[in-house]
Design an enzyme around this catalytic site. Structure first.
Site, mmCIF file in Angstrom:
data_model
loop_
_atom_site.group_PDB
_atom_site.id
_atom_site.type_symbol
_atom_site.label_atom_id
_atom_site.label_comp_id
_atom_site.label_asym_id
_atom_site.label_seq_id
_atom_site.Cartn_x
_atom_site.Cartn_y
_atom_site.Cartn_z
ATOM 1 N N ASN A 131 -10.049 6.999 10.516
ATOM 2 C CA ASN A 131 -9.788 8.426 10.295
ATOM 3 C C ASN A 131 -10.617 8.932 9.139
ATOM 4 O OD1 ASN A 131 -8.177 10.127 11.818
ATOM 5 N ND2 ASN A 131 -6.434 8.772 11.442
ATOM 6 N N ASN A 140 0.878 -1.171 0.000
ATOM 7 C CA ASN A 140 0.000 0.000 0.000
ATOM 8 C C ASN A 140 0.913 1.218 0.000
ATOM 9 O OD1 ASN A 140 -1.747 2.065 0.486
ATOM 10 N ND2 ASN A 140 -2.686 1.149 2.314
ATOM 11 N N MET A 154 -10.323 10.034 17.875
ATOM 12 C CA MET A 154 -11.550 9.794 18.637
ATOM 13 C C MET A 154 -11.279 9.433 20.101
ATOM 14 S SD MET A 154 -14.759 9.920 18.710
ATOM 15 C CE MET A 154 -15.716 9.862 17.220
ATOM 16 N N ARG A 172 -2.591 -2.012 -3.409
ATOM 17 C CA ARG A 172 -3.793 -1.198 -3.217
ATOM 18 C C ARG A 172 -3.688 -0.007 -4.164
ATOM 19 N NH1 ARG A 172 -4.989 3.387 1.023
ATOM 20 N NH2 ARG A 172 -7.164 3.688 0.524
ATOM 21 N N GLY A 221 -11.058 1.622 13.003
ATOM 22 C CA GLY A 221 -10.567 1.899 14.359
ATOM 23 C C GLY A 221 -11.665 2.346 15.317
ATOM 24 N N ILE A 222 -12.550 3.220 14.864
ATOM 25 C CA ILE A 222 -13.630 3.707 15.741
ATOM 26 C C ILE A 222 -14.759 2.681 15.810
ATOM 27 C CG2 ILE A 222 -15.337 5.531 16.081
ATOM 28 C CD1 ILE A 222 -13.419 7.449 14.567
ATOM 29 N N GLY A 223 -15.147 2.167 14.651
ATOM 30 C CA GLY A 223 -16.261 1.211 14.615
ATOM 31 C C GLY A 223 -15.982 -0.043 15.432
ATOM 32 N N GLU A 224 -14.731 -0.494 15.422
ATOM 33 C CA GLU A 224 -14.377 -1.719 16.143
ATOM 34 C C GLU A 224 -14.203 -1.485 17.639
ATOM 35 O OE1 GLU A 224 -10.914 -3.507 14.228
ATOM 36 O OE2 GLU A 224 -11.768 -2.953 12.294
ATOM 37 N N HIS A 237 -17.581 1.804 7.790
ATOM 38 C CA HIS A 237 -16.124 1.809 8.017
ATOM 39 C C HIS A 237 -15.792 3.142 8.694
ATOM 40 C CE1 HIS A 237 -11.832 0.946 7.063
ATOM 41 N NE2 HIS A 237 -11.794 2.247 7.271
ATOM 42 N N LEU A 238 -15.489 3.083 9.991
ATOM 43 C CA LEU A 238 -15.251 4.311 10.754
ATOM 44 C C LEU A 238 -13.819 4.336 11.266
ATOM 45 C CD1 LEU A 238 -18.540 4.168 12.920
ATOM 46 C CD2 LEU A 238 -18.244 5.183 10.646
ATOM 47 N N GLU A 274 -8.020 -5.142 5.353
ATOM 48 C CA GLU A 274 -7.952 -4.816 3.926
ATOM 49 C C GLU A 274 -6.787 -5.545 3.249
ATOM 50 O OE1 GLU A 274 -8.554 -0.769 5.485
ATOM 51 O OE2 GLU A 274 -9.135 -0.284 3.444
ATOM 52 N N HIS A 322 -12.890 2.915 0.138
ATOM 53 C CA HIS A 322 -12.890 1.885 1.193
ATOM 54 C C HIS A 322 -13.539 0.586 0.710
ATOM 55 C CE1 HIS A 322 -13.003 5.184 4.549
ATOM 56 N NE2 HIS A 322 -11.755 4.810 4.334
ATOM 57 N N ARG A 354 -12.126 15.541 7.764
ATOM 58 C CA ARG A 354 -12.936 15.910 6.593
ATOM 59 C C ARG A 354 -14.369 16.205 7.013
ATOM 60 N NH1 ARG A 354 -11.250 10.675 3.829
ATOM 61 N NH2 ARG A 354 -9.096 11.052 3.247
HETATM 62 P P1 ADP Z 1 -7.131 4.871 9.460
HETATM 63 O O1 ADP Z 1 -8.313 5.387 8.700
HETATM 64 O O2 ADP Z 1 -6.025 5.865 9.578
HETATM 65 O O3 ADP Z 1 -6.713 3.471 9.066
HETATM 66 P P2 ADP Z 1 -8.091 3.593 11.887
HETATM 67 O O4 ADP Z 1 -9.057 2.659 11.243
HETATM 68 O O5 ADP Z 1 -6.880 3.027 12.520
HETATM 69 O O6 ADP Z 1 -7.680 4.791 10.934
HETATM 70 O O7 ADP Z 1 -8.912 4.430 12.989
HETATM 71 C C1 ADP Z 1 -8.333 5.460 13.690
HETATM 72 C C2 ADP Z 1 -9.370 6.040 14.643
HETATM 73 O O8 ADP Z 1 -9.818 4.993 15.520
HETATM 74 C C3 ADP Z 1 -8.841 7.172 15.498
HETATM 75 O O9 ADP Z 1 -9.788 8.222 15.558
HETATM 76 C C4 ADP Z 1 -8.712 6.488 16.843
HETATM 77 O O10 ADP Z 1 -8.848 7.402 17.917
HETATM 78 C C5 ADP Z 1 -9.896 5.544 16.809
HETATM 79 N N1 ADP Z 1 -9.794 4.529 17.873
HETATM 80 C C6 ADP Z 1 -8.874 3.561 18.020
HETATM 81 N N2 ADP Z 1 -9.081 2.897 19.192
HETATM 82 C C7 ADP Z 1 -10.162 3.476 19.778
HETATM 83 C C8 ADP Z 1 -10.877 3.261 20.998
HETATM 84 N N3 ADP Z 1 -10.527 2.300 21.856
HETATM 85 N N4 ADP Z 1 -11.949 4.058 21.252
HETATM 86 C C9 ADP Z 1 -12.311 5.032 20.406
HETATM 87 N N5 ADP Z 1 -11.680 5.288 19.249
HETATM 88 C C10 ADP Z 1 -10.623 4.525 18.925
#
Ligand code: ADP
Length: 402
Positions: free
Chosen positions: A213, A7, A285, A93, A332-335, A210-211, A386, A182, A243
């Site tokens: 950045n 990537n 987040m 990618r 990252g946020i969704g999980e 997909h949540l 991914e 995505h 964004r």
């Molecule tokens: P990218 O789009 O750069 O790949 P990621 O999928 O890694 O990003 O997501 C990054 C986001 O996930 C950041 O906003 C981070 O704060 C958030 N994040 C990671 N762990 C947690 C958590 N435990 N609680 C809340 N937000 C989280």
């Protein structure tokens, strides 16, 4: 069967080497801050005794070509030469495949030319992706390479979903339409959701969220994307780290009139200074949630806005599909964020969506459900991968071309 996934981004290169016989990661790494005075290379690999080891180097790496030389050197120094000699393929990618690529493609001169053409639509990303392809060809001229496009999964959107209500010539002359991004992640988690539910993907109506950045939603009917929130560029749709997502299209003109900022400045503002960061001051987040817990009103407001936008898309995509089997949270946020999942699904019981607080608050690295037992719509948390999806599509594409 070993597959290398690359990537190559605008200022970074990420890579993963997979053994596809068991989907294990033999090595992975990233070079960040390419072109800055101090670039960082982080490399992690699986040793013959089954343990993982990692190293980190700080080094000026002027450009992508030099970056790939470093990766090769580090891979050789950490005993991966034999694994790289056994490469079955290399998967790249590629961000924008325009309307040309509805599927991954084995890279040849024609494909390279098409990716170059698509650079007008992704000026930061496609040229960087091509640098990765060129470097890989140089080092592994006999290994088949496959381009896997972020946009390809969404090419199944119907015309009424992908057109903008603009003069039709803009579509014909400049290919202005909604593409979505995505795609690899939305596709991967859709398949994983079907596996988790034990039902054929063909039968399922899913909303995938997909949540990270960057953030996007997709309506996935029978395994095919029929709508998605990102558009011509990744700026449209959900609120993201930096964004703005959906705004009144007149806003850039109004901002220019009031502030005197140039179109370039405003583009930077909408992409880099808006979203969660624009409201709360930070884009991460975790930091925002921590500030909100300490009573920071703007941090709370930004979380409220972020989740409200997601909820609106859930409603819209439910209507688009007519019925819904599951909502899938990933990224990252969704999980990881129980708060975001809870607030995004709040007061949707009328639609059959209700979250179980205990399940939602527990954490796991595996796919799981967080809905109440009797809720008609499942709410799933599915870790995305991914790179693994790119590796799988690389194998499938090479085998199909043989
Ligand atoms: P990218 O789009 O750069 O790949 P990621 O999928 O890694 O990003 O997501 C990054 C986001 O996930 C950041 O906003 C981070 O704060 C958030 N994040 C990671 N762990 C947690 C958590 N435990 N609680 C809340 N937000 C989280």
């Amino acid at each position: 069967m070993n597959i290398l996934v690359i990537n190559s981004g605008s200022s970074s290169i990420k890579y993963q080497l997979f053994d596809m016989s068991n989907n294990s990661v033999l090595a992975s790494g990233i070079i960040e801050r390419i072109g800055e005075p101090e670039s960082i290379l982080k490399h992690r690999w699986l040793k013959s005794d089954g343990r993982h080891e990692k190293i980190s180097l700080t080094q000026k790496i002027a450009g992508h070509k030099e970056g790939f030389q470093w990766i090769k050197r580090v891979a050789e120094d950490t005993g991966l030469s034999n694994k790289l000699k056994e490469l079955f393929g290399i998967g790249h990618r590629v961000v924008h495949g325009g309307e040309i690529f509805q599927e991954p493609a084995v890279v040849n001169d024609e494909v390279i030319e098409a990716i170059q053409k698509m650079s007008a639509l992704a000026p930061l990303h496609n040229p960087a992706n091509l640098t990765g392809i060129e470097a890989a060809f140089k080092d592994y001229p006999d290994v088949p390479q496959v381009a896997v496009f972020d946009t390809a999964f969404h090419q199944t959107m119907p015309a009424h979903a992908f057109h903008y209500a603009l003069p039709y010539e803009l579509y014909k002359d400049y290919h202005i339409r909604r593409y979505g991004f995505h795609g690899t992640s939305h596709q991967f988690v859709s398949k994983q959701a079907a596996l988790y539910l034990g039902r054929p993907l063909k039968e399922l109506n899913l909303i995938t969220l997909h949540l990270g950045n960057g953030a996007s939603a997709a309506a996935v009917r029978g395994g095919r994307s029929i709508d998605t929130s990102m558009g011509l560029t990744p700026l449209e749709g959900l609120i993201m780290g930096t964004r703005c997502g959906d705004i009144d299209p007149s806003l850039p003109f109004y901002i220019a009139q009031r502030s005197g900022l140039s179109t370039n400045d405003i583009e930077t503002m909408l992409n880099k200074e808006s979203g969660l960061k624009g409201i709360s001051g930070v884009n991460d987040m975790r930091e925002i949630i921590s500030r909100a817990e300490k009573g920071d009103d703007l941090a709370s407001l930004s979380i409220g806005m972020f989740c409200y936008r997601i909820k609106k898309y859930i409603g819209a995509y439910y209507a688009v599909m007519g019925s819904l089997d599951a909502i899938v949270f990933t990224g990252g946020i969704g999980e990881n964020s129980a708060i975001v999942r809870r607030k995004s699904c709040e007061e949707l019981e009328g639609l059959g969506i209700s979250i179980d607080e205990n399940k939602n608050n527990s954490s796991s690295l595996k796919a799981r459900e967080v809905n109440q037992d009797n809720a008609p719509v499942k709410v799933l948390v599915v870790p995305t991968n991914e790179e693994l999806e790119i590796a799988r599509q690389t194998v499938e594409t090479i085998l199909a071309a043989k």
